[in-house]
Enzyme design. Structure first.
Site, PDB file in Angstrom:
ATOM      1  N   ASN A  10       9.863  17.743  -9.277  1.00  0.00           N
ATOM      2  CA  ASN A  10      10.024  16.227  -8.539  1.00  0.00           C
ATOM      3  C   ASN A  10       9.562  15.439  -9.375  1.00  0.00           C
ATOM      4  O   ASN A  10       8.593  14.849  -8.882  1.00  0.00           O
ATOM      5  CB  ASN A  10       9.722  16.110  -7.187  1.00  0.00           C
ATOM      6  CG  ASN A  10      10.204  14.880  -6.436  1.00  0.00           C
ATOM      7  OD1 ASN A  10      11.318  14.049  -7.041  1.00  0.00           O
ATOM      8  ND2 ASN A  10      10.309  14.601  -4.647  1.00  0.00           N
ATOM      9  N   LYS A  12      10.884  11.513  -8.813  1.00  0.00           N
ATOM     10  CA  LYS A  12      10.025  10.935  -7.783  1.00  0.00           C
ATOM     11  C   LYS A  12      10.379   9.910  -8.618  1.00  0.00           C
ATOM     12  O   LYS A  12      11.531   9.469  -9.485  1.00  0.00           O
ATOM     13  CB  LYS A  12       8.405  10.823  -7.178  1.00  0.00           C
ATOM     14  CG  LYS A  12       8.282  12.008  -6.897  1.00  0.00           C
ATOM     15  CD  LYS A  12       7.208  11.761  -5.746  1.00  0.00           C
ATOM     16  CE  LYS A  12       6.969  13.143  -4.601  1.00  0.00           C
ATOM     17  NZ  LYS A  12       5.839  13.128  -4.295  1.00  0.00           N
ATOM     18  N   HIS A  94      13.169  14.850   1.601  1.00  0.00           N
ATOM     19  CA  HIS A  94      11.995  14.941   1.360  1.00  0.00           C
ATOM     20  C   HIS A  94      11.488  14.004   2.688  1.00  0.00           C
ATOM     21  O   HIS A  94      12.168  12.974   2.673  1.00  0.00           O
ATOM     22  CB  HIS A  94      12.012  14.728  -0.001  1.00  0.00           C
ATOM     23  CG  HIS A  94      10.003  14.712  -0.934  1.00  0.00           C
ATOM     24  ND1 HIS A  94       9.846  13.358  -0.474  1.00  0.00           N
ATOM     25  CD2 HIS A  94      10.435  15.140  -1.446  1.00  0.00           C
ATOM     26  CE1 HIS A  94       8.290  13.492  -1.015  1.00  0.00           C
ATOM     27  NE2 HIS A  94       8.787  15.034  -1.603  1.00  0.00           N
ATOM     28  N   GLU A 142       6.220  21.243   2.496  1.00  0.00           N
ATOM     29  CA  GLU A 142       4.976  20.489   2.108  1.00  0.00           C
ATOM     30  C   GLU A 142       4.283  19.306   3.699  1.00  0.00           C
ATOM     31  O   GLU A 142       4.973  18.791   3.502  1.00  0.00           O
ATOM     32  CB  GLU A 142       6.023  19.522   1.345  1.00  0.00           C
ATOM     33  CG  GLU A 142       6.865  20.016  -0.205  1.00  0.00           C
ATOM     34  CD  GLU A 142       6.939  18.886  -0.720  1.00  0.00           C
ATOM     35  OE1 GLU A 142       6.662  19.345  -1.553  1.00  0.00           O
ATOM     36  OE2 GLU A 142       6.963  17.072  -0.942  1.00  0.00           O
ATOM     37  N   GLY A 182       0.909  18.980  -3.744  1.00  0.00           N
ATOM     38  CA  GLY A 182      -1.088  18.960  -3.957  1.00  0.00           C
ATOM     39  C   GLY A 182      -1.318  19.822  -5.542  1.00  0.00           C
ATOM     40  O   GLY A 182      -1.933  20.093  -5.696  1.00  0.00           O
ATOM     41  N   ALA A 203       4.741  17.115  -8.256  1.00  0.00           N
ATOM     42  CA  ALA A 203       5.150  16.300  -8.392  1.00  0.00           C
ATOM     43  C   ALA A 203       4.070  15.413  -9.207  1.00  0.00           C
ATOM     44  O   ALA A 203       4.214  15.694 -11.349  1.00  0.00           O
ATOM     45  CB  ALA A 203       5.916  15.105  -7.839  1.00  0.00           C
ATOM     46  N   SER A 204       2.837  15.007  -9.152  1.00  0.00           N
ATOM     47  CA  SER A 204       2.237  13.996  -9.567  1.00  0.00           C
ATOM     48  C   SER A 204       1.496  14.613 -10.636  1.00  0.00           C
ATOM     49  O   SER A 204       0.980  14.352 -11.513  1.00  0.00           O
ATOM     50  CB  SER A 204       0.927  13.361  -8.942  1.00  0.00           C
ATOM     51  OG  SER A 204       0.692  14.304  -7.465  1.00  0.00           O
TER      52      SER A 204
HETATM   53  O1  G3P Z   1       8.092  16.946  -3.690  1.00  0.00           O
HETATM   54  C1  G3P Z   1       7.480  17.114  -4.283  1.00  0.00           C
HETATM   55  C2  G3P Z   1       6.275  16.694  -3.957  1.00  0.00           C
HETATM   56  O2  G3P Z   1       5.950  16.055  -2.507  1.00  0.00           O
HETATM   57  C3  G3P Z   1       4.722  16.842  -3.802  1.00  0.00           C
HETATM   58  O3  G3P Z   1       4.808  15.706  -4.568  1.00  0.00           O
HETATM   59  O4  G3P Z   1       2.365  14.596  -6.002  1.00  0.00           O
HETATM   60  O5  G3P Z   1       1.402  16.032  -4.011  1.00  0.00           O
HETATM   61  O6  G3P Z   1       2.810  17.348  -5.920  1.00  0.00           O
HETATM   62  P1  G3P Z   1       3.058  15.912  -5.540  1.00  0.00           P
END
Ligand code: G3P
Length: 224
Positions: A10, A12, A94, A142, A182, A203-204
């Site tokens: 994702n 974002k 989300h 999540e 994470g 994502a990150s």
């Molecule tokens: O949609 C994926 C997300 O909310 C997780 O984000 O940056 O923790 O991988 P992250």
């Protein structure tokens, strides 16, 4: 339907994954998915759907749809528009764009009518159980407090993954289950699979990485 186990990115609204950067990431994931034979998908901003989908490399998902029908809903995201832009599916609910339960249900129904795959995000086991009764194609649990952090849900709260898997399978065994928050590397991915999940949503860990290709290859290696 998205082949599982899968890695779903994702992107974002990070600068690093907006516009042409979203296109580059889609292209890169397509290359790695075909070289490694690991199923990957990307969820991009509505404005980037068309160009990313036109690449035809990996399944492209919208990040959100609204529970609306064509007509007078200024500024909302119409499921038909997402479909016409080339999305094969959509995230729903989300943590950064939550919906009430009734609207989640409507979004799933609208998406199914249009042949869009549904990936519904949940924040805990109870919400996962509720969402499972709506029969989405995929569900991603999540914990919000771990999103964007450095510790993977698979390390910080493995119980939420295994308990979600157990509870959701009992209610609806056809729902595929991802976990996220994470997630950063191949070890996190293999732990997710070990906990019973069908893949990860992240994502990150990729978007903010200096070397995105290296991270994506490491994540893919975690599937086996
Ligand atoms: O949609 C994926 C997300 O909310 C997780 O984000 O940056 O923790 O991988 P992250």
């Amino acid at each position: 339907m998205l082949k599982t186990p899968a890695i779903v990115l994702n992107v974002k609204t990070y600068t690093e994954s907006t516009g042409t950067n979203a296109l580059e990431l889609t292209r890169l994931m397509g290359k790695i998915a075909s070289e490694t034979n690991v199923s990957m998908a990307i969820a991009v901003q509505a404005c980037d759907l068309s160009r990313c989908a036109e690449l035809g490399s990996i399944p492209v998902y919208a990040q959100h749809i609204d529970p609306i029908k064509p007509g007078s809903s200024t500024g909302w995201t119409l499921p038909e528009a997402v479909k016409q832009a080339g999305a094969v599916g959509t995230l729903i609910n989300h943590s950064e764009h939550r919906l009430i339960l009734a609207d989640i249900d409507t979004c799933i129904l609208r998406a199914k009518d249009l042949g869009l795959e549904t990936l519904v995000c949940t924040n805990n086991v109870a919400t996962s159980k509720a969402v499972a009764t709506f029969s989405p194609g995929l569900l991603a649990v999540e914990p919000p407090e771990l999103i964007g952090g450095d510790i993977s849900v698979t390390t910080a709260d493995p119980g939420i993954v295994s308990n979600t898997v157990q509870a959701v399978r009992k209610i609806n065994s056809s729902v595929k289950i991802l976990c996220g928050a994470g997630v950063k590397n191949g070890k996190d991915v293999s732990k997710a699979i070990e906990l019973g999940a069908d893949g990860v949503l992240l994502a990150s860990g990729v978007v903010k990485a200096k070397n995105k290709e290296e991270v994506l290859r490491d994540l893919a290696a975690g599937i086996f």
